[in-house]
Design a protein around this motif. Structure first.
Motif, mmCIF file in Angstrom:
data_model
loop_
_atom_site.group_PDB
_atom_site.id
_atom_site.type_symbol
_atom_site.label_atom_id
_atom_site.label_comp_id
_atom_site.label_asym_id
_atom_site.label_seq_id
_atom_site.Cartn_x
_atom_site.Cartn_y
_atom_site.Cartn_z
ATOM 1 N N TYR A 199 51.535 39.702 61.575
ATOM 2 C CA TYR A 199 50.554 39.423 60.525
ATOM 3 C C TYR A 199 51.217 38.718 59.345
ATOM 4 N N ILE A 200 50.481 37.763 58.785
ATOM 5 C CA ILE A 200 50.937 37.071 57.577
ATOM 6 C C ILE A 200 50.725 38.016 56.387
ATOM 7 N N GLY A 205 44.556 39.737 56.645
ATOM 8 C CA GLY A 205 44.226 40.620 57.767
ATOM 9 C C GLY A 205 43.962 39.827 59.026
ATOM 10 N N ASP A 206 43.216 40.434 59.943
ATOM 11 C CA ASP A 206 42.879 39.748 61.201
ATOM 12 C C ASP A 206 41.642 38.886 60.959
ATOM 13 N N ALA A 207 41.851 37.580 60.918
ATOM 14 C CA ALA A 207 40.757 36.674 60.548
ATOM 15 C C ALA A 207 39.589 36.793 61.532
HETATM 16 N N1 URA Z 1 46.178 36.014 62.896
HETATM 17 C C1 URA Z 1 45.420 36.666 61.989
HETATM 18 O O1 URA Z 1 44.205 36.766 62.138
HETATM 19 N N2 URA Z 1 46.018 37.192 60.905
HETATM 20 C C2 URA Z 1 47.334 37.121 60.681
HETATM 21 O O2 URA Z 1 47.815 37.607 59.655
HETATM 22 C C3 URA Z 1 48.119 36.436 61.646
HETATM 23 C C4 URA Z 1 47.519 35.896 62.742
#
Ligand code: URA
Length: 214
Positions: A199-200, A205-207
């Protein structure tokens, strides 16, 4: 050519709305779409400089007189949303360039080999030399997926390629610039960290989960 971080305050605003944990799914989609539209405006404005045909002079009639006007010839524009998260930037592209071609792609990571595996590839088999590609991939974390997609598109002979992303991890910038010297990456921000789960950070979060409320 480079990773280009926008300096547009409106882009920064919408990115920060998307980052905020308290932003609900509907507002997240709106924020990501707005950010995508601003980054796309910057991308197409530079893509036109690399294309002899993207901008066409046309004679139009206003209610008052005839005049020469610049218009965008959309027939060579391809929009490539990378599933799932790329779909979060797609609807606004359909408004801005409604006659562009849309080539969906989807990849997952094989858990044993860690290699990206294609599960959807709607890219054309043959492509005209004038094609102008805009790839929608909101999160550039390790860069593995985008690298696989870019290799495939470059093999088609496309040279005018832009990637539209909300965020890129700092550690990924140099690798993508070195591997794809002819590609422009338009990003909302360069974030300092990538955690052990990929994750960045600070990130958003999880886009995909936040777009699809799951
Ligand atoms: N994909 C995502 O959705 N979020 C991240 O932080 C990294 C990859």
């Amino acid at each position: 050519m480079a990773v280009k971080q926008t300096k547009n305050i409106l882009a920064e605003h919408w990115l920060n709305v998307a980052r905020d944990k308290s932003t609900n799914s509907e507002s997240f989609r709106n924020a990501l779409a707005n950010l995508g539209a601003i980054l796309f405006s910057e991308a197409i404005n530079e893509a036109k400089l690399r294309s002899k045909t993207l901008v066409q002079k046309k004679q139009i009639k206003t209610p008052l007189i005839k005049t020469q006007a610049n218009t965008i010839d959309q027939k060579d524009i391809y929009i490539v949303p990378v599933l799932r998260a790329g779909l979060g930037m797609l609807s606004v592209m359909k408004d801005l360039v409604p006659n562009a071609k849309i080539a969906h792609v989807g990849l997952y990571r094989n858990e044993k080999t860690l290699q990206p595996v294609w599960y959807l590839d709607k890219l054309p088999k043959k492509i005209g030399k004038r094609s102008v590609f805009f790839i929608l991939e909101p999160m550039l974390a390790t860069g593995g997926t985008i690298a696989t997609v870019l290799e495939r598109i470059e093999k088609l002979g496309v040279r005018n390629i832009s990637v539209i992303s909300a965020l890129i991890a700092k550690s990924t910038v140099k690798a993508l610039e070195a591997k794809f010297p002819h590609v422009n990456f338009y990003v909302g921000a360069i974030d300092p960290l990538l955690n052990s789960k990929g994750y960045i950070v600070p990130g958003l979060g999880d886009a995909g989960d936040r777009i699809f409320n799951i």
